[in-house]
Design a protein around this motif. Structure first.
Motif, short mmCIF file in Angstrom:
data_model
loop_
_atom_site.label_atom_id
_atom_site.label_comp_id
_atom_site.label_asym_id
_atom_site.label_seq_id
_atom_site.Cartn_x
_atom_site.Cartn_y
_atom_site.Cartn_z
N UNK A 1 0.82 -1.22 0.00
CA UNK A 1 0.00 0.00 0.00
C UNK A 1 0.85 1.26 0.00
N UNK A 2 2.02 1.22 0.64
CA UNK A 2 2.93 2.37 0.67
C UNK A 2 3.77 2.44 -0.61
N UNK A 3 3.53 1.52 -1.54
CA UNK A 3 4.24 1.45 -2.83
C UNK A 3 5.75 1.27 -2.64
N UNK A 4 6.11 0.53 -1.60
CA UNK A 4 7.51 0.24 -1.34
C UNK A 4 7.87 -1.18 -1.80
N UNK A 5 6.85 -1.94 -2.18
CA UNK A 5 7.06 -3.31 -2.64
C UNK A 5 5.87 -3.68 -3.51
N UNK A 6 6.14 -4.39 -4.61
CA UNK A 6 5.06 -4.81 -5.51
C UNK A 6 4.65 -6.24 -5.17
N UNK A 7 3.37 -6.47 -5.04
CA UNK A 7 2.87 -7.79 -4.65
C UNK A 7 3.16 -8.84 -5.73
N UNK A 8 3.31 -8.43 -6.99
CA UNK A 8 3.60 -9.39 -8.06
C UNK A 8 4.93 -10.10 -7.83
N UNK A 9 5.85 -9.46 -7.15
CA UNK A 9 7.16 -10.06 -6.90
C UNK A 9 7.04 -11.35 -6.11
N UNK A 10 6.03 -11.45 -5.27
CA UNK A 10 5.88 -12.64 -4.44
C UNK A 10 5.25 -13.80 -5.19
N UNK A 11 4.51 -13.51 -6.24
CA UNK A 11 3.81 -14.56 -6.96
C UNK A 11 4.60 -15.10 -8.15
N UNK A 12 5.57 -14.37 -8.61
CA UNK A 12 6.26 -14.70 -9.85
C UNK A 12 7.24 -15.86 -9.72
N UNK A 13 7.82 -16.04 -8.57
CA UNK A 13 8.88 -17.03 -8.40
C UNK A 13 8.40 -18.14 -7.48
N UNK A 14 9.14 -19.21 -7.37
CA UNK A 14 8.70 -20.42 -6.69
C UNK A 14 8.80 -20.40 -5.18
N UNK A 15 8.61 -19.25 -4.55
CA UNK A 15 8.70 -19.16 -3.10
C UNK A 15 7.48 -18.47 -2.51
N UNK A 16 7.12 -18.88 -1.29
CA UNK A 16 6.09 -18.20 -0.51
C UNK A 16 6.80 -17.30 0.51
N UNK A 17 6.27 -16.10 0.69
CA UNK A 17 6.87 -15.13 1.62
C UNK A 17 5.88 -14.81 2.73
N UNK A 18 6.41 -14.66 3.92
CA UNK A 18 5.58 -14.32 5.08
C UNK A 18 6.35 -13.34 5.96
N UNK A 19 5.67 -12.28 6.39
CA UNK A 19 6.27 -11.29 7.28
C UNK A 19 5.47 -11.25 8.57
N UNK A 20 6.20 -11.28 9.68
CA UNK A 20 5.59 -11.17 11.00
C UNK A 20 6.15 -9.92 11.67
N UNK A 21 5.26 -9.06 12.14
CA UNK A 21 5.66 -7.83 12.82
C UNK A 21 5.20 -7.93 14.26
N UNK A 22 6.13 -7.63 15.18
CA UNK A 22 5.81 -7.66 16.60
C UNK A 22 6.54 -6.50 17.27
N UNK A 23 5.81 -5.43 17.53
CA UNK A 23 6.42 -4.26 18.16
C UNK A 23 7.49 -3.66 17.28
N UNK A 24 8.71 -3.56 17.81
CA UNK A 24 9.81 -2.98 17.02
C UNK A 24 10.65 -4.08 16.37
#
Length: 164
Positions: A95-118
């Motif tokens: 949403x902040x246009x800092x990363x394109x979602x297509x990058x995650x779908x194009x290659x053979x990997x699944x990506x996951x981000x976990x945010x916890x405080x800092x």
């Protein structure tokens, strides 16, 4: 070798036929002459087409490492800018246009981000273990990409650092 490539190679005619290229200069005789077996050319084109369609696992792994490094840099920029001291989820980075979602779908990997405080942790795991990759990768705010073969499971901070 995948089934489509195998079928193509089996359909080739084993008789050798030459593809000839010649270029001449009027009055000066032949300048260039090249004879190549037709089946060699067809096999090379098929091999290149197959590798572009289904990149080898090593290529996917290299791309996953690069995307995790880019993701870690994007997290740092987000924290310093629009995040006002907080890290972002994948959706917030998109949403902040800092990363394109297509990058995650194009290659053979699944990506996951976990945010916890800092803190944030990002993990990349092969979509099809053994076919799209064998190693899993991990990155956090230290910017060090870590990884190893976990049979398709996620990498952790305990994995060794991957050298670029």
């Amino acid at each position: 070798m995948d089934q489509a490539m195998r079928d193509f190679l089996l359909s080739l005619d084993p008789r050798s036929e030459a593809i000839t290229y010649a270029l001449s200069n009027d009055g000066q005789g032949m300048q260039h002459e090249l004879h190549l077996p037709k089946n060699l050319i067809l096999t090379m084109v098929a091999g290149i087409s197959s590798s572009v369609k289904n990149p080898p696992p090593e290529a996917n792994e290299g791309i996953a490492i690069g995307l995790l490094q880019y993701l870690a840099n994007s997290e740092a920029q987000y924290k310093a800018g629009p995040g006002k001291g907080s890290y972002a989820s994948l959706q917030q980075l998109v949403e902040a246009k800092m990363f394109r979602s297509e990058e995650f779908d194009r290659y053979g990997y699944n990506f996951q981000v976990t945010v916890n405080g800092d803190q944030f942790e990002a993990v990349a795991t092969p979509r099809e273990y053994g076919k799209t990759g064998t190693r899993s990768f991990f990155v956090d705010k230290s910017n060090a990409v870590r990884g190893g073969d976990h049979g398709g499971g996620p990498a952790t901070i305990a994995d060794p650092v991957i050298q670029p």
